[in-house]
Write a protein that holds these residues in place. Structure first.
Motif, PDB file in Angstrom:
ATOM      1  N   HIS A  82     -33.192  17.137 -15.565  1.00 41.29           N
ATOM      2  CA  HIS A  82     -34.225  16.151 -15.221  1.00 41.29           C
ATOM      3  C   HIS A  82     -34.747  15.516 -16.516  1.00 41.29           C
ATOM      4  N   PRO A  83     -34.773  14.177 -16.609  1.00 48.45           N
ATOM      5  CA  PRO A  83     -35.099  13.538 -17.898  1.00 48.45           C
ATOM      6  C   PRO A  83     -36.452  13.956 -18.484  1.00 48.45           C
ATOM      7  N   THR A  84     -37.488  14.086 -17.660  1.00 47.99           N
ATOM      8  CA  THR A  84     -38.804  14.470 -18.202  1.00 47.99           C
ATOM      9  C   THR A  84     -38.752  15.878 -18.782  1.00 47.99           C
ATOM     10  N   VAL A  85     -38.088  16.772 -18.059  1.00 51.96           N
ATOM     11  CA  VAL A  85     -37.993  18.164 -18.520  1.00 51.96           C
ATOM     12  C   VAL A  85     -37.192  18.208 -19.822  1.00 51.96           C
ATOM     13  N   MET A  86     -36.089  17.462 -19.847  1.00 46.08           N
ATOM     14  CA  MET A  86     -35.256  17.456 -21.050  1.00 46.08           C
ATOM     15  C   MET A  86     -36.019  16.900 -22.250  1.00 46.08           C
ATOM     16  N   ASP A  87     -36.775  15.820 -22.045  1.00 46.03           N
ATOM     17  CA  ASP A  87     -37.523  15.222 -23.158  1.00 46.03           C
ATOM     18  C   ASP A  87     -38.521  16.218 -23.731  1.00 46.03           C
ATOM     19  N   PRO A 328     -42.054  29.245 -26.727  1.00 44.63           N
ATOM     20  CA  PRO A 328     -42.583  27.873 -26.653  1.00 44.63           C
ATOM     21  C   PRO A 328     -41.656  26.908 -25.898  1.00 44.63           C
ATOM     22  N   VAL A 329     -40.355  27.049 -26.085  1.00 41.27           N
ATOM     23  CA  VAL A 329     -39.445  26.111 -25.410  1.00 41.27           C
ATOM     24  C   VAL A 329     -39.452  26.381 -23.903  1.00 41.27           C
ATOM     25  N   SER A 330     -39.358  27.665 -23.522  1.00 39.55           N
ATOM     26  CA  SER A 330     -39.386  27.988 -22.085  1.00 39.55           C
ATOM     27  C   SER A 330     -40.688  27.511 -21.453  1.00 39.55           C
ATOM     28  N   CYS A 331     -41.798  27.719 -22.175  1.00 37.07           N
ATOM     29  CA  CYS A 331     -43.091  27.321 -21.603  1.00 37.07           C
ATOM     30  C   CYS A 331     -43.227  25.800 -21.542  1.00 37.07           C
ATOM     31  N   ALA A 332     -42.684  25.109 -22.533  1.00 36.74           N
ATOM     32  CA  ALA A 332     -42.723  23.636 -22.483  1.00 36.74           C
ATOM     33  C   ALA A 332     -41.923  23.161 -21.266  1.00 36.74           C
TER      34      ALA A 332
END
Ligand code: PMP
Length: 450
Positions: A82-87, A328-332
């Protein structure tokens, strides 16, 4: 039927997969056989290689597009890449990948606040881990520490994970290894309205299944228990939807015996069941501990245990540490997933598409005797195949044939239930009406060819 196959076309979708330049599927298969555990399960007689994903679609190495009706085992919630998640994932990855929770970091704290806001009652304390099994292990530990009791009740036909402790909660011989396990875990009757002793036509079915929990507590334990684990709908067990009014008396019996109630929302959470954000809400209960994974991270290794401040306390008496929990990446990613769910109203889509899908299944049930039962809520659905509607003898081989044929026709779905005779259709939450109609067309063709 040939006409139907000729007319069959995946809904149009504007995405060009990247040219694939890696090793062939055959080479990957050789590497897997040589270097990976023989325990790895591969779907399909002729294994499929998937190299790209975009929203509800997957692509193999030749660029062929498939409709994903299983979402990486009920894990892709808002859509592949999903683009938002990827960004948001990329932005975090390029800024700070890892520190652990020994230092402050804003994202884990903000995300915990957002997740807690989704919970009812006193459920406001979050512990992040990496997988559903870990979440259930931790929940069992919390229940025992908080209550001071040892025995745990779970349900037959349930699946809670494959770690040694979670395997004890799981109640399928197919997923249990033959060594000493399940310490203190006792399994109550599966509240299965199709295969169990009491069905949907019995208004007291929920109470009757719940009475079995009381009986189990009386006879298999000291009378005092630490807790009760239940999926809100059994997933791996074949999309078993409990009779109305089951969880409330079940929770009452457990609480009377001093236990806490744990809802495993690993598959049913995050709006998948349509009517509610959490599966347990469909039964009008509030658990004491909730475990979640899969859809929470849309494919990232993220899971969580959420409980009340009181129940959370005893874990602080020692150090409990998880290196990647709260990364941090998982939580983002988790935070972005929640934002997308709100913005795109994915729960509402699960409700609408789920009704359309179940309507299509009911038409198939009318048409094909091999279908014994169709069930589900929202985009958590199942079709159970039987050789004979009266005896309910499982039609396992036929189920595999429909499932293989669906793949040939461009639809990837799951398979489960103790007998492997239930088709599990649990797509990403972003599917459209055209996708649903395509699924029904594919299944219609596959059933007609049996
Ligand atoms: N609980 C449920 C309901 C599940 O379906 C699963 C995985 N299929 C788990 C727990 C275990 O999750 P994981 O594979 O992430 O350990």
């Amino acid at each position: 039927m040939n006409e139907k196959i000729k007319m069959l076309q995946l809904p149009p979708y504007d995405h060009e997969p990247k040219p694939y330049v890696g090793p062939s599927a055959e080479e990957v298969g050789q590497l897997r056989r040589r270097y990976l555990s023989p325990a790895l399960l591969t779907y399909y007689q002729n294994p499929l290689m998937i190299v790209e994903g975009s929203m509800q679609y997957l692509y193999d190495e030749t660029g062929r597009r498939f409709l994903d009706g299983f979402g990486g085992i009920v894990t892709i919630s808002v859509g592949h890449c999903h683009p938002t998640v990827m960004d948001q994932a990329k932005a975090q990855l390029e800024t700070l990948q890892h520190t652990t929770t020994i230092y402050y970091h804003p994202v884990i704290a903000q995300y915990a606040e957002m997740l807690a806001a989704k919970m009812p009652g006193e459920l406001s304390v979050v512990y992040f881990v990496n997988s559903g099994s870990e979440a259930n292990d931790l929940a069992m530990q919390m229940a025992r520490l908080y209550t001071g009791n040892y025995d745990v009740i779970a349900l037959r036909n349930g699946y809670h994970g494959g770690s040694p402790a979670a395997m004890g909660l799981t109640a399928h011989s197919t997923w249990k290894y033959n060594y000493a396990h399940s310490f203190g875990v006792h399994h109550a009757l599966a509240p299965d309205p199709y295969r169990g002793p009491w069905g949907d036509n019995d208004p007291a079915a929920g109470e009757k299944y719940a009475a079995d929990i009381q009986n189990l507590i009386q006879h298999a334990t000291s009378g005092r228990v630490a807790g009760f684990f239940a999926e809100s709908i059994q997933g791996v067990g074949g999309t078993v939807v409990y009779p109305e009014g089951y969880l409330k008396p079940a929770f009452d019996r457990v609480r009377e015996a001093g236990g806490v109630c744990i809802s495993d929302e690993v598959q049913t959470g995050f709006g998948r069941t349509g009517d509610n954000f959490w599966g347990f809400e469909n039964q009008g209960v509030i658990p004491d501990i909730v475990t979640m994974a899969k859809g929470i991270g849309n494919g990232a290794p993220l899971a969580a245990v959420v409980t009340t401040p009181e129940i959370a306390k005893p874990l602080a008496e020692r150090i409990h540490f998880n290196t990647f929990g709260g990364n941090p990446v998982s939580c983002a990613i988790g935070k972005a997933v929640l934002e997308v769910m709100e913005k795109e109203n994915t729960q509402q889509n699960c409700l609408i598409m789920g009704e359309r899908l179940l309507g299509g299944f009911r038409d198939l049930l009318e048409k094909y005797d091999i279908i014994g039962h169709v069930r589900g809520m929202g985009l958590m659905t199942g079709i159970e195949l039987v050789k004979d509607r009266a005896t309910k003898e499982p039609a396992t081989a036929e189920c595999a044939r429909v499932w293989e044929r669906a793949r040939e026709l461009g639809l990837l779905i799951g398979k489960g239930g103790f007998y492997g005779n239930v088709l599990r259709i649990k797509p990403p939450m972003c599917i459209t009406s055209a996708d649903v109609d395509y699924m029904i067309q594919v299944l219609d063709i596959a059933f007609s060819e049996l």
